[in-house]
Scaffold this active site. Sequence first.
Site, PDB file in Angstrom:
ATOM      1  N   GLN A 118       0.823  -1.217   0.000  1.00 58.30           N
ATOM      2  CA  GLN A 118       0.000   0.000   0.000  1.00 58.30           C
ATOM      3  C   GLN A 118       0.857   1.267   0.000  1.00 58.30           C
ATOM      4  O   GLN A 118       0.461   2.297  -0.550  1.00 58.30           O
ATOM      5  CB  GLN A 118      -1.000  -0.014   1.174  1.00 58.30           C
ATOM      6  N   GLN A 157      26.396 -12.765   5.391  1.00 54.79           N
ATOM      7  CA  GLN A 157      25.385 -12.711   4.351  1.00 54.79           C
ATOM      8  C   GLN A 157      24.214 -13.617   4.698  1.00 54.79           C
ATOM      9  O   GLN A 157      23.057 -13.251   4.507  1.00 54.79           O
ATOM     10  CB  GLN A 157      26.002 -13.145   3.013  1.00 54.79           C
ATOM     11  N   HIS A 188      21.196 -12.436   6.777  1.00 52.46           N
ATOM     12  CA  HIS A 188      20.249 -11.457   6.228  1.00 52.46           C
ATOM     13  C   HIS A 188      18.830 -12.005   6.157  1.00 52.46           C
ATOM     14  O   HIS A 188      17.861 -11.335   6.483  1.00 52.46           O
ATOM     15  CB  HIS A 188      20.678 -11.008   4.828  1.00 52.46           C
ATOM     16  N   ASP A 218      28.285  -2.508   3.173  1.00 56.78           N
ATOM     17  CA  ASP A 218      26.912  -2.407   3.655  1.00 56.78           C
ATOM     18  C   ASP A 218      26.688  -1.111   4.419  1.00 56.78           C
ATOM     19  O   ASP A 218      25.584  -0.584   4.458  1.00 56.78           O
ATOM     20  CB  ASP A 218      26.592  -3.584   4.600  1.00 56.78           C
TER      21      ASP A 218
END
Lengths: 435, 435
Positions: free
Chosen positions: A186, A255, A258, A356
């Site tokens: 939305q 990694q 995540h 990152d």
Amino acid sequence: MREFLYPEESTWPELIKRPSQNIMQLEQEVKPILKDVKERGDEALKYYSKQFDQVEAKSLIVSVYEINQAQKKVNPALKQAIRLASQNIEKFHRAQKETVTRIETQPGILCWQKSVPIERIGLYIPGGTAPLFSTVLMLGIPAKIAGCSEIVLCTPPDRKGEVDGSILYAAHSVGIQRIYKVGGAQAIAAMAYGTESIPAVYKIFGPGNQYVTMAKLLISLECVAIDMPAGPSEVAIIADHSAEPDVIAADLLSQAEHGSDSQVLLVSTHAPLLAQVKESILFQLVELPRKKIAEAALRNSILVLLDNVSLALKFVNMYAPEHLIIMTEGPQKIADKVQNAGSVFLGKYAPESAGDYASGTNHTLPTNAMARSFSGISLDSFMKKITFQDISPEGLKNIASAIVTMAEAEQLQAHKRAVEMRLEKLNDRLDNEYR
Amino acid sequence: MREFLYPEESTWPELIKRPSQNIMQLEQEVKPILKDVKERGDEALKYYSKQFDQVEAKSLIVSVYEINQAQKKVNPALKQAIRLASQNIEKFHRAQKETVTRIETQPGILCWQKSVPIERIGLYIPGGTAPLFSTVLMLGIPAKIAGCSEIVLCTPPDRKGEVDGSILYAAHSVGIQRIYKVGGAQAIAAMAYGTESIPAVYKIFGPGNQYVTMAKLLISLECVAIDMPAGPSEVAIIADHSAEPDVIAADLLSQAEHGSDSQVLLVSTHAPLLAQVKESILFQLVELPRKKIAEAALRNSILVLLDNVSLALKFVNMYAPEHLIIMTEGPQKIADKVQNAGSVFLGKYAPESAGDYASGTNHTLPTNAMARSFSGISLDSFMKKITFQDISPEGLKNIASAIVTMAEAEQLQAHKRAVEMRLEKLNDRLDNEYR
């Protein structure tokens, strides 16, 4: 993790297949949400906020008071870290500014290309288990450097109807004022179509769950630009005998934590590494708070042993990882030959987490083999290029016959006439001058 | 053409609405074609060739013999025109090459960004009423400069099963060898998924009818990149008292003849121009072979009179035209303030057809207000940018605490560990050296 020792090249396409992500099945769920927001605006947003976030939204916009309060709660060390990261991100992205070069393609024909900011953009920052304030920096800083005049940020509220303080702090530090407590598909619809509270934008950026990704794909069919289709995060590591197993294991885990759909790959030329890395992973996993997630991701992941570094590079180029870490002797030589990757980390002291957060490069990168054709986010992502041409009478004469011939061959007479009409007017003018 | 004299700003959004293009209704027609090509490959291509192009395809690929024959048929004047246009296009696009700049964001942290060619690309060149060989140049030349190693071209055959000679000549002159006689949505599917004859590519470029556009949009949902969603072509002209009505009329017509769904706009500050331009259009229309098409396009088109040039510019920026011609005194001043346009033409001697063919700028441009967020095709479109970071021990130490703090705040412990592990190893190493 599955292990593959010296696999034949013909088997590689099978090995590099990502765990399948059938987000298209969400199309039928997401479409009605988009339609509803388009038709009912804020009403629809409040309805979905109640349904999905269990929040009765009084106001969708985050107030100045809330922003000020939130900032007081963020601890000084984090503020300082955000400042340092921001400086590096800004320095790297500012260097991406392009200067305008005018090219005289033929005498009298001056052409140039200019980058101009996209005026209205929208950023989506997911909520969920962790507040991704770093993504606010990665999107907000280049948007500001580009000069986007209207930046809208949507992020889902927590159960108390609040937005995480570090997100508000990061947004404030970047200079983003319009922050809305709206999440999910939305939010994407709101930024695409506009509602009473939320202005429509021309391009939408940011990660999100599968519903958000589906919504971005669907609105991209309606002429609203999106940064890129986002998939689960990935890292590939090329390592030779010089690499340290503990460091590789730490990177693979960073990694893997995540998300359970993340994928990690080790491609090595040094046989003993595989067992050493597996052992170290088991050891390091024990203490990880996100152990369950990392374990699930590792099940999708592979260790590959290949004969030499150039085969390893070939394998990785075929895989096209989001992140690529090169832990070999002379990593620069290998880096020069990378054809498909989002961001590349060279050597022993460049963990993915540096990119990152704080080295300065962008962390919004192409996943799911999209690195074959997509770039990560850069200053360019917030601008579009306009071309210009300034043509003198002499210049037009120089290309007139080529245009006329080509237009005729394409059966476009009016294209030809547009040139001839100008030449006639030019001759009239010259005649008058001679009189 | 409808005329609007000094319209209120509040009415502009209504004026600038494009004729509606509901291509989404084609989704259900195009999806089965994509699916069929994915499953049946060449068989499906031959089936649709028979159904849509009324051609029994023996072979899908254009043979070397056909290419050689076709070139003999192209007349020398056209060959020369193509050569001149190619030189200018090449010169302008070659100047877009970016040099790699290494940035030291902090001592010991070296970051850079490098453009790397997309390895496999596909070009779609429509058939239909006129052979668009110019688009072969506009896509093929930058693809070659970028260094794309595999370039595939699909174009529909005529009723005799042949491809237009000028298209083959243009492709050959650019250096494209793999040319397939396949058109429509099925050609897009073939390049996206690959078939026995046609290799799968990573990005698909080129214009086409609504079925082709829908196919491109649908395959873009499946991680194959596309250049941009293409809509009907457009031009807007800003003209003051210094402009010549005949020239304006010729330019409006040269856009209008593209297709009955084209749109042309004149925004003027000089009241007498409107009537003069209308009169000249009627006069020039008479001799146009594509009169019917142009007339239909003119019915979608508008003439607007505004108080001054800065209002005219505001109007045009809101409209975001594919092409913008500025025929005023001091066009450069206005050009500097253009925010939304695909390509801009300055002054009396720069017709749109110059950019369509031979000035050197690209003619594949964003339509349908997409110029607000999309660039036209440039060298960049055929490359992706990869970022790199090379971090020394000193560099890592400089950002370690920021990474650790931010990773903790985002609850990503393994991200933090990847840094700490490296620092530990570094200390071990230093200890050993001191011993």
